[in-house]
Design a protein around this motif. Sequence first.
Motif, PDB file in Angstrom:
ATOM      1  N   UNK A  78       3.136  -5.833   3.809  1.00  0.00           N
ATOM      2  CA  UNK A  78       2.389  -6.923   4.445  1.00  0.00           C
ATOM      3  C   UNK A  78       0.963  -6.506   4.806  1.00  0.00           C
ATOM      4  N   UNK A  79       0.804  -5.313   5.323  1.00  0.00           N
ATOM      5  CA  UNK A  79      -0.534  -4.874   5.732  1.00  0.00           C
ATOM      6  C   UNK A  79      -1.477  -4.769   4.536  1.00  0.00           C
ATOM      7  N   UNK A  80      -0.972  -4.290   3.409  1.00  0.00           N
ATOM      8  CA  UNK A  80      -1.798  -4.214   2.195  1.00  0.00           C
ATOM      9  C   UNK A  80      -2.143  -5.628   1.719  1.00  0.00           C
ATOM     10  N   UNK A  96      -1.696 -15.672  11.999  1.00  0.00           N
ATOM     11  CA  UNK A  96      -1.165 -14.494  12.700  1.00  0.00           C
ATOM     12  C   UNK A  96      -1.358 -13.274  11.814  1.00  0.00           C
ATOM     13  N   UNK A  97      -2.073 -12.301  12.338  1.00  0.00           N
ATOM     14  CA  UNK A  97      -2.240 -11.036  11.626  1.00  0.00           C
ATOM     15  C   UNK A  97      -0.869 -10.374  11.486  1.00  0.00           C
ATOM     16  N   UNK A  98      -0.729  -9.360  10.620  1.00  0.00           N
ATOM     17  CA  UNK A  98       0.568  -8.713  10.453  1.00  0.00           C
ATOM     18  C   UNK A  98       1.179  -8.300  11.795  1.00  0.00           C
ATOM     19  N   UNK A  99       2.401  -8.766  12.015  1.00  0.00           N
ATOM     20  CA  UNK A  99       3.118  -8.565  13.271  1.00  0.00           C
ATOM     21  C   UNK A  99       4.586  -8.308  12.951  1.00  0.00           C
ATOM     22  N   UNK A 103      13.252 -10.008  14.704  1.00  0.00           N
ATOM     23  CA  UNK A 103      14.371  -9.963  13.758  1.00  0.00           C
ATOM     24  C   UNK A 103      14.158  -8.931  12.657  1.00  0.00           C
ATOM     25  N   UNK A 104      13.061  -8.141  12.753  1.00  0.00           N
ATOM     26  CA  UNK A 104      12.886  -7.004  11.853  1.00  0.00           C
ATOM     27  C   UNK A 104      11.993  -7.215  10.656  1.00  0.00           C
ATOM     28  N   UNK A 105      11.341  -8.370  10.549  1.00  0.00           N
ATOM     29  CA  UNK A 105      10.386  -8.598   9.465  1.00  0.00           C
ATOM     30  C   UNK A 105       8.971  -8.386   9.982  1.00  0.00           C
ATOM     31  N   UNK A 106       8.137  -7.812   9.150  1.00  0.00           N
ATOM     32  CA  UNK A 106       6.703  -7.742   9.434  1.00  0.00           C
ATOM     33  C   UNK A 106       6.096  -8.920   8.688  1.00  0.00           C
ATOM     34  N   UNK A 107       5.377  -9.781   9.412  1.00  0.00           N
ATOM     35  CA  UNK A 107       4.923 -11.056   8.855  1.00  0.00           C
ATOM     36  C   UNK A 107       3.426 -11.265   9.003  1.00  0.00           C
ATOM     37  N   UNK A 123      10.759  -6.934   5.158  1.00  0.00           N
ATOM     38  CA  UNK A 123      11.757  -6.463   6.114  1.00  0.00           C
ATOM     39  C   UNK A 123      11.491  -4.982   6.397  1.00  0.00           C
ATOM     40  N   UNK A 124      11.352  -4.634   7.678  1.00  0.00           N
ATOM     41  CA  UNK A 124      10.996  -3.252   8.017  1.00  0.00           C
ATOM     42  C   UNK A 124      12.102  -2.501   8.754  1.00  0.00           C
ATOM     43  N   UNK A 125      13.150  -3.184   9.142  1.00  0.00           N
ATOM     44  CA  UNK A 125      14.270  -2.498   9.781  1.00  0.00           C
ATOM     45  C   UNK A 125      15.462  -2.524   8.830  1.00  0.00           C
TER      46      UNK A 125
END
Length: 146
Positions: A78-80, A96-99, A103-107, A123-125
């Motif tokens: 997501x950050x890239x 919304x900037x990457x957050x 629930x474990x997703x970076x959005x 999904x980051x978790x």
Amino acid sequence: MQFVSVRLITGDVARLAAFYEQVTGIAARRPAEQFAELVGPSCTLAIGSAETMALFGTGAAVPASNRSAILEFLVEDVDREYDRVRKLPAPPEVVQRPTTMPWGNRSLLFRDPDGNLVNLFTPVTEAARARLAVQAPVTAAPSHSS
């Protein structure tokens, strides 16, 4: 039953199709001037002109009036993607900037040219990856040079 596509109704098919081509890296098929579709591995994003609504019933859908749905795209990083979409020729309005969500997703949330909300997420978790049955990294949209 199989869910196969989401269709956006717009006043400018060419503009919206070009935007999603830049965001996703998927070339749109354009079988008619009033219609385009970006066929992805899991779903198709269809884009139809307001003119096509006469075929379904006048007023069934109104361009640029959605405030309840979110188009979601699974990405590798997501950050890239945030860095990449900010450099597009017409960068989208970032909501919304990457957050990292509870629930474990970076959005990353932004709006397309018609105001539709778009979520690029990773999904980051372990729990989020398991819930989405993500076993291996997905292929992200290719980087585009500005």
